[in-house]
Write a protein that holds these residues in place. Sequence first.
Motif, PDB file in Angstrom:
ATOM      1  N   LEU A  10      35.009  46.295  35.328  1.00 37.48           N
ATOM      2  CA  LEU A  10      36.029  45.900  36.311  1.00 37.48           C
ATOM      3  C   LEU A  10      35.703  44.547  36.927  1.00 37.48           C
ATOM      4  O   LEU A  10      36.581  43.819  37.351  1.00 37.48           O
ATOM      5  CB  LEU A  10      36.101  46.931  37.439  1.00 37.48           C
ATOM      6  N   GLY A  11      34.435  44.252  37.010  1.00 33.08           N
ATOM      7  CA  GLY A  11      34.039  42.988  37.630  1.00 33.08           C
ATOM      8  C   GLY A  11      32.543  42.919  37.816  1.00 33.08           C
ATOM      9  O   GLY A  11      31.815  43.879  37.557  1.00 33.08           O
ATOM     10  N   GLN A  12      32.112  41.753  38.262  1.00 33.98           N
ATOM     11  CA  GLN A  12      30.695  41.502  38.466  1.00 33.98           C
ATOM     12  C   GLN A  12      30.423  41.494  39.966  1.00 33.98           C
ATOM     13  O   GLN A  12      31.080  40.767  40.694  1.00 33.98           O
ATOM     14  CB  GLN A  12      30.327  40.147  37.829  1.00 33.98           C
ATOM     15  N   GLY A  13      29.497  42.301  40.411  1.00 36.43           N
ATOM     16  CA  GLY A  13      29.156  42.326  41.832  1.00 36.43           C
ATOM     17  C   GLY A  13      27.884  41.560  42.111  1.00 36.43           C
ATOM     18  O   GLY A  13      27.300  40.971  41.198  1.00 36.43           O
ATOM     19  N   ALA A  14      27.469  41.564  43.349  1.00 36.15           N
ATOM     20  CA  ALA A  14      26.264  40.853  43.752  1.00 36.15           C
ATOM     21  C   ALA A  14      25.036  41.448  43.057  1.00 36.15           C
ATOM     22  O   ALA A  14      24.077  40.737  42.742  1.00 36.15           O
ATOM     23  CB  ALA A  14      26.107  40.913  45.256  1.00 36.15           C
ATOM     24  N   VAL A  27      30.386  46.252  37.711  1.00 33.01           N
ATOM     25  CA  VAL A  27      31.162  47.372  38.237  1.00 33.01           C
ATOM     26  C   VAL A  27      32.065  47.865  37.108  1.00 33.01           C
ATOM     27  O   VAL A  27      32.720  47.059  36.442  1.00 33.01           O
ATOM     28  CB  VAL A  27      32.014  46.946  39.461  1.00 33.01           C
ATOM     29  N   ALA A  86      35.419  54.158  40.262  1.00 38.37           N
ATOM     30  CA  ALA A  86      34.694  52.904  40.047  1.00 38.37           C
ATOM     31  C   ALA A  86      33.207  53.221  40.153  1.00 38.37           C
ATOM     32  O   ALA A  86      32.795  54.023  40.990  1.00 38.37           O
ATOM     33  CB  ALA A  86      35.103  51.876  41.089  1.00 38.37           C
ATOM     34  N   LYS A  89      29.527  51.386  40.503  1.00 37.62           N
ATOM     35  CA  LYS A  89      28.729  50.178  40.727  1.00 37.62           C
ATOM     36  C   LYS A  89      27.342  50.436  40.189  1.00 37.62           C
ATOM     37  O   LYS A  89      26.724  51.444  40.542  1.00 37.62           O
ATOM     38  CB  LYS A  89      28.616  49.884  42.223  1.00 37.62           C
ATOM     39  N   ILE A 104      32.417  55.373  43.475  1.00 33.61           N
ATOM     40  CA  ILE A 104      33.385  55.261  44.570  1.00 33.61           C
ATOM     41  C   ILE A 104      34.801  55.379  44.017  1.00 33.61           C
ATOM     42  O   ILE A 104      35.017  55.292  42.804  1.00 33.61           O
ATOM     43  CB  ILE A 104      33.233  53.926  45.353  1.00 33.61           C
ATOM     44  N   GLU A 105      35.716  55.571  44.918  1.00 36.93           N
ATOM     45  CA  GLU A 105      37.129  55.670  44.573  1.00 36.93           C
ATOM     46  C   GLU A 105      37.565  54.420  43.800  1.00 36.93           C
ATOM     47  O   GLU A 105      37.158  53.302  44.138  1.00 36.93           O
ATOM     48  CB  GLU A 105      37.882  55.791  45.902  1.00 36.93           C
ATOM     49  N   LEU A 106      38.386  54.604  42.769  1.00 44.30           N
ATOM     50  CA  LEU A 106      38.888  53.464  41.986  1.00 44.30           C
ATOM     51  C   LEU A 106      40.034  52.785  42.729  1.00 44.30           C
ATOM     52  O   LEU A 106      40.999  53.437  43.127  1.00 44.30           O
ATOM     53  CB  LEU A 106      39.386  53.945  40.617  1.00 44.30           C
ATOM     54  N   LEU A 107      39.887  51.476  42.919  1.00 46.54           N
ATOM     55  CA  LEU A 107      40.965  50.712  43.558  1.00 46.54           C
ATOM     56  C   LEU A 107      41.441  49.701  42.523  1.00 46.54           C
ATOM     57  O   LEU A 107      40.915  48.593  42.401  1.00 46.54           O
ATOM     58  CB  LEU A 107      40.457  50.059  44.850  1.00 46.54           C
ATOM     59  N   LEU A 119      40.380  45.767  48.940  1.00 48.84           N
ATOM     60  CA  LEU A 119      40.899  46.075  47.599  1.00 48.84           C
ATOM     61  C   LEU A 119      42.156  46.919  47.719  1.00 48.84           C
ATOM     62  O   LEU A 119      42.366  47.601  48.720  1.00 48.84           O
ATOM     63  CB  LEU A 119      39.845  46.830  46.777  1.00 48.84           C
ATOM     64  N   ASP A 176      34.005  46.290  51.092  1.00 50.13           N
ATOM     65  CA  ASP A 176      32.720  45.613  50.912  1.00 50.13           C
ATOM     66  C   ASP A 176      31.931  45.650  52.209  1.00 50.13           C
ATOM     67  O   ASP A 176      32.407  45.174  53.232  1.00 50.13           O
ATOM     68  CB  ASP A 176      32.965  44.164  50.461  1.00 50.13           C
TER      69      ASP A 176
HETATM   70  P1  ADP Z   1      30.126  42.023  45.583  1.00 43.44           P
HETATM   71  O1  ADP Z   1      28.814  42.705  45.328  1.00 43.44           O
HETATM   72  O2  ADP Z   1      30.235  40.645  45.032  1.00 43.44           O
HETATM   73  O3  ADP Z   1      30.576  42.144  46.988  1.00 43.44           O
HETATM   74  P2  ADP Z   1      31.332  44.305  44.427  1.00 43.44           P
HETATM   75  O4  ADP Z   1      30.067  44.776  43.791  1.00 43.44           O
HETATM   76  O5  ADP Z   1      31.796  45.078  45.605  1.00 43.44           O
HETATM   77  O6  ADP Z   1      31.203  42.792  44.758  1.00 43.44           O
HETATM   78  O7  ADP Z   1      32.507  44.272  43.377  1.00 43.44           O
HETATM   79  C1  ADP Z   1      32.598  43.338  42.338  1.00 43.44           C
HETATM   80  C2  ADP Z   1      33.983  43.445  41.698  1.00 43.44           C
HETATM   81  O8  ADP Z   1      34.162  44.740  41.141  1.00 43.44           O
HETATM   82  C3  ADP Z   1      35.113  43.295  42.709  1.00 43.44           C
HETATM   83  O9  ADP Z   1      35.535  41.982  42.825  1.00 43.44           O
HETATM   84  C4  ADP Z   1      36.201  44.152  42.110  1.00 43.44           C
HETATM   85  O10 ADP Z   1      36.930  43.400  41.183  1.00 43.44           O
HETATM   86  C5  ADP Z   1      35.452  45.235  41.397  1.00 43.44           C
HETATM   87  N1  ADP Z   1      35.393  46.465  42.224  1.00 43.44           N
HETATM   88  C6  ADP Z   1      34.513  46.768  43.209  1.00 43.44           C
HETATM   89  N2  ADP Z   1      34.763  47.965  43.748  1.00 43.44           N
HETATM   90  C7  ADP Z   1      35.849  48.450  43.101  1.00 43.44           C
HETATM   91  C8  ADP Z   1      36.635  49.665  43.210  1.00 43.44           C
HETATM   92  N3  ADP Z   1      36.336  50.605  44.097  1.00 43.44           N
HETATM   93  N4  ADP Z   1      37.684  49.801  42.388  1.00 43.44           N
HETATM   94  C9  ADP Z   1      37.997  48.848  41.478  1.00 43.44           C
HETATM   95  N5  ADP Z   1      37.320  47.699  41.340  1.00 43.44           N
HETATM   96  C10 ADP Z   1      36.254  47.494  42.129  1.00 43.44           C
END
Ligand code: ADP
Length: 295
Positions: A7-11, A15, A33, A35, A81-84, A141, A155
């Motif tokens: 879904l994406g890259q977090g810190a 994810v 979702a 992490k 966590i819940e999918l957004l 989100l 976040d």
């Molecule tokens: P960071 O660590 O940079 O604050 P996150 O780890 O929270 O970012 O999330 C990174 C990316 O993963 C987000 O930009 C979002 O696209 C995706 N993401 C995070 N949480 C969720 C979620 N609950 N549902 C869907 N996508 C998510």
Amino acid sequence: MIFCRALGQGAFGEVYQGLYRHRAGDAVEMPVAVKTLPHLSTSQAETDFLMEALIMSKFKHPNIVHFIGVCFDQHPRFIVIELLAGGDLKTFLREARPKPDRAASLTMKDLLSCIVDVAKGCKYMEENRFIHRDIAARNCLLTTKGPGRVVKIADFGMARDIYRADYYRKGGKAMLPIKWMPPEAFLDGIFTTKTDVWSFGVLMWEVLSMGYMPYTGCANREVMQLVTNGGRLAPPTNCPPQLYAIMTQCWQPNPEERPGFGLILERLGYCMQDPDVKRAPLPVYTKPPSSERDT
Ligand code: ADP
């Protein structure tokens, strides 16, 4: 737990979207979702990651991301966590901007509903004496991009970091969301619920400008000077004055004069009823968003 797609890259790490079964053999699989924390992480990263899960687990509110569980007895460590599925609020707004070849896909009512959702989440945190420290469109989100969307605060990285012993050494002021912070926070390090109220005002501005960078083109140092001297963000184009009035109340120099989230919600409620507000057009763009520098 089944991992489906990124879904994406977090810190910390990637994810994923996944499928979660409450008990082995359960017929229902819930999309979630996940992490993850990479294998080779420091013990500090592991603590931070777990701390964020612990913070999320304390909340139970429709406008705050819902925590489902953690897995810490194997690698990769993960938080469920819940999918957004609608992505973050800032990207959503930027993509929904009216363009010359496409009419606006959103109305003022949609924007107000996003703002009210965040205010409800903030009110819940205020009632629970939790200071978020990083209320901004990028940290919210959406359940879906389509109609019926719900915005959730998702976040808690900044609130988590204050538990670190080396917090004040971590990257210094460059790490702080200065453009969302009131003067007492960036000058004296004072954080209260009224810090979140100021940031919420900036989030309102982000939503009503459909994802513009606040104080576009200004460096953090310039913003601190501007805000300390009483300068404030100008109303976004076409912003109904009733809504700009709420923002300026959030930006009162004296934190005590800023409204609480209960009062903000009451005022937003009046705006939702106001036909002049509901009928207001969305902002218009004189320059393409691509010329906007994220400084
Ligand atoms: P960071 O660590 O940079 O604050 P996150 O780890 O929270 O970012 O999330 C990174 C990316 O993963 C987000 O930009 C979002 O696209 C995706 N993401 C995070 N949480 C969720 C979620 N609950 N549902 C869907 N996508 C998510």
